[in-house]
Each structure stands twice: as C-alpha cells, then as structure tokens.
Design an enzyme around this catalytic site. Structure first.
Site, PDB file in Angstrom:
ATOM      1  N   THR A 194      35.528  52.814  43.152  1.00  0.00           N
ATOM      2  CA  THR A 194      36.028  51.469  42.796  1.00  0.00           C
ATOM      3  C   THR A 194      35.232  50.382  43.519  1.00  0.00           C
ATOM      4  OG1 THR A 194      37.789  51.368  44.486  1.00  0.00           O
ATOM      5  CG2 THR A 194      38.350  52.388  42.376  1.00  0.00           C
ATOM      6  N   LEU A 240      37.376  45.989  41.133  1.00  0.00           N
ATOM      7  CA  LEU A 240      38.502  46.129  40.201  1.00  0.00           C
ATOM      8  C   LEU A 240      38.923  47.599  40.233  1.00  0.00           C
ATOM      9  CD1 LEU A 240      37.899  43.992  36.982  1.00  0.00           C
ATOM     10  CD2 LEU A 240      39.733  43.821  38.661  1.00  0.00           C
ATOM     11  N   HIS A 241      39.758  47.923  41.228  1.00  0.00           N
ATOM     12  CA  HIS A 241      40.107  49.331  41.462  1.00  0.00           C
ATOM     13  C   HIS A 241      40.800  49.985  40.258  1.00  0.00           C
ATOM     14  CE1 HIS A 241      39.572  48.707  45.828  1.00  0.00           C
ATOM     15  NE2 HIS A 241      40.303  47.619  45.707  1.00  0.00           N
ATOM     16  N   ASP A 242      41.976  49.450  39.927  1.00  0.00           N
ATOM     17  CA  ASP A 242      42.875  50.186  39.030  1.00  0.00           C
ATOM     18  C   ASP A 242      42.353  50.350  37.599  1.00  0.00           C
ATOM     19  OD1 ASP A 242      44.565  50.533  41.161  1.00  0.00           O
ATOM     20  OD2 ASP A 242      45.875  48.852  40.648  1.00  0.00           O
ATOM     21  N   CYS A 244      39.629  51.272  36.660  1.00  0.00           N
ATOM     22  CA  CYS A 244      38.750  52.459  36.565  1.00  0.00           C
ATOM     23  C   CYS A 244      39.501  53.634  35.935  1.00  0.00           C
ATOM     24  CB  CYS A 244      38.234  52.855  37.949  1.00  0.00           C
ATOM     25  SG  CYS A 244      37.029  51.694  38.615  1.00  0.00           S
TER      26      CYS A 244
END
Ligand code: BDR
Ligand code: CA
Length: 311
Positions: A194, A240-242, A244
């Site tokens: 991420t 933008l972690h989530d 992914c």
C-alpha cells in the site's frame, strides 16, 4: 455473474474510496457493509459508511453496525490521520438511509450460511473484530468463505502505529490471530504494497476533474490525509491502503506477492500486533497467506479513476 462480497470497514477516507471502487464495479456485488470500530468509534464509522453509499447514489446497500471495541483490548483510534469525523476533507450531507437492525456479526453469519458455500468473499479493511467474532460464534461459516482479501500488516515496511505493527492488526491482534489461523484462503495487502499506491498531485487532480460529486470528494479526502503521511514519511503523497483490496479482486494481475506463513504477535507489548511474515521461508511452516509486496501503481490509479468516473 458478479462476485459476491461483504466489505468489513471502519471509514476512514481510504475505506471510503475502497467502497466507492466496489460500488462502481459491475464485477462485484456488494451484499453489505459491516462496520467496526477502528479509525474512529463505531457510531462514526456507521455514519460514514452511509454517507459514502449516499454519495455513490446507492442508499440500497445495507449497512450494519458491528463490534464497538476489540475482543480484549481497549479501542485505539486514529483521528490524528483521518480527522475528528473519520472522513474529514469535504462536508457531505448527514445520511438519511437507515442502519440495519441486525448486528453486523449476525449478518455475516446468516449470509455465509444462506449463500452457496464458497460464493462469498470477505473484504476486511479495518480491525478484524467482526470477522473473528463471527468465526468464534459460528465456526461452521469458516469453510463456507470463498476467500478473505484484507488490508493489514507489514513486513519490510515495519509498522505505522508502532515500529512493529500496522493499525488494523494492532487495534485487535487477538482477532487477527483468529483470522490468520482459520485456514481460509487469505490474501493480505500489507504496508509493503500500500505504501507504493501513493497519491501524487496529478493523480489527485485527475480525481478532482471527474464530472459529478464523487471525484471532487475523493480529491478532498486524499488532500486531507496526504499531509499526515507526507510529513511522516517524506513521501510524494499518501498511500491509498484499502482500495488495494478491491483493485486486487478486479485485476489481480496488477499485484505481485508470495505464498508465505504469517503469524500474529499477541503477547509482547513491544511488538504487539506485528505480522510475523516468513518471507524467506525460514520456518518451513506451511503458507497460510498470499502476502502481496508490489503493484503497478500507474495501472492501479488508472483503474480507480476510470471506475470512479462511472459513479
Ligand atoms: C489502515 O489503517 C487505517 O487507518 C486505514 O483505513 C487502513 O485500513 C492502514 O494502516
Ligand atoms: Ca480502514
């Protein structure tokens, strides 16, 4: 046939973008959003999930309130990243769509029992309290889960809340331990990947230039939390972690990883919530995780921008 998913979430601006990406994608059928305490307390994550559904023009998506605290530890929140509301950046209207009466954990159990075995994928993008509670209460659902694709942990990147631990795992390590030991097909998006999905000025401006309300809202959220990560890491933008997780469901070929064994630290306060990832196979333990380490960031942002344009 679209793939059936349940997103378990604690919105959070990056959760919000993940939800929007899923709602914009015809390959996925979002059966519901199950909310959990995490980035902000439960009442706010439930509120934010409904704001996001309404922003997407999807007040029909059922939103459930789940666990308001971790299994055995005190709740730790992250207003310092996401702001007081959890969704700071742009002020959106108060949601009017209802919160479902059923508890999120009951919805998870009922849905997994009602749908064909192996047909529902879980996408946890917050602490794993709801998922672990469902597994503990109804162990029969475990074999019925098609796959779990979650955001959490880190290996070479270390942690983002402590030197050792990433937020989602740190908040409820006991829950993560249950999920990682469950024997379910598990794909993990850790900080290692991420942190390569970084917003940049041109990427944010591409969101802002989209017609409609969604693109500018996403640009305002990424503008908001970008400052925190840029200060912390000296990076070009914010991860933008989530999203992914959802992008992986849509285009797995954008991601690269390894099948490895991952264990969760639940004892030592120093390293509590660490994902002990056997990247080099030194323990010879059987892999329990597809642990992702890299992505094609340009293709990820192109996919995201093109999909958000549909909302
Ligand atoms: C994770 O923690 C939260 O702050 C984000 O929403 C993401 O799920 C990143 O560590
Ligand atoms: Ca999250």
């Amino acid at each position: 046939m679209p793939r059936k998913i349940i997103i378990d979430t604690d919105p959070g601006q990056d959760d919000a973008v993940a939800i929007l990406l899923a709602l914009a994608s015809h390959e996925l059928e979002v059966l519901g959003l199950t909310c959990v305490a995490g980035n902000v307390p439960l009442d706010l994550t439930v509120r934010n999930a409904r704001i996001v559904c309404e922003l997407a023009g999807r007040p029909d998506v059922p939103v459930f309130a789940g666990c308001d605290r971790p299994l055995s530890r005190d709740l730790v929140t992250a207003e310092y990243v996401h702001g007081k509301t959890g969704l700071d950046g742009i002020t959106l209207p108060d949601p009017v769509m209802p919160v479902q009466d059923r508890h999120a954990v009951d919805f998870l159990i009922d849905t997994l029992r009602a749908e064909a075995p192996g047909s529902v994928t879980l996408v946890p993008i917050g602490p794993l309290t709801n998922i672990a509670t469902a597994m503990k209460r109804a162990p029969d659902i475990i074999d019925r889960i098609a796959e779990i694709v979650l955001m959490g942990g880190g290996c070479f990147e270390g942690g983002n809340v402590t030197p050792a631990a990433e937020f989602n795992i740190y908040v409820d390590p006991q829950a993560a331990d249950i999920v990682f030991r469950a024997g379910v097909r598990l794909t993990v998006m850790p900080l290692d990947v991420t942190h390569k999905a970084l917003t940049t000025r041109p990427r944010i401006e591409a969101f802002r230039a989209l017609p409609g309300r969604v693109g500018p809202a996403v640009a305002s959220w990424t503008d908001f939390f970008e400052r925190f990560d840029m200060e912390k890491y000296g990076s070009e933008g914010a991860p933008l972690h989530d999203p992914c997780t959802i992008a992986y469901l849509l285009q797995p070929d954008l991601f690269r990883g390894r099948h490895i064994h991952v264990a969760i630290e639940t004892t030592s306060e120093l390293t509590m919530g660490m994902t002990v990832a056997d990247w080099w196979g030194v323990t010879r333990r059987a892999p329990n995780t597809f642990f992702v380490g890299d992505l094609d960031a340009d293709a990820f942002y192109s996919l995201l921008t093109a999909r958000l344009a549909r909302l």
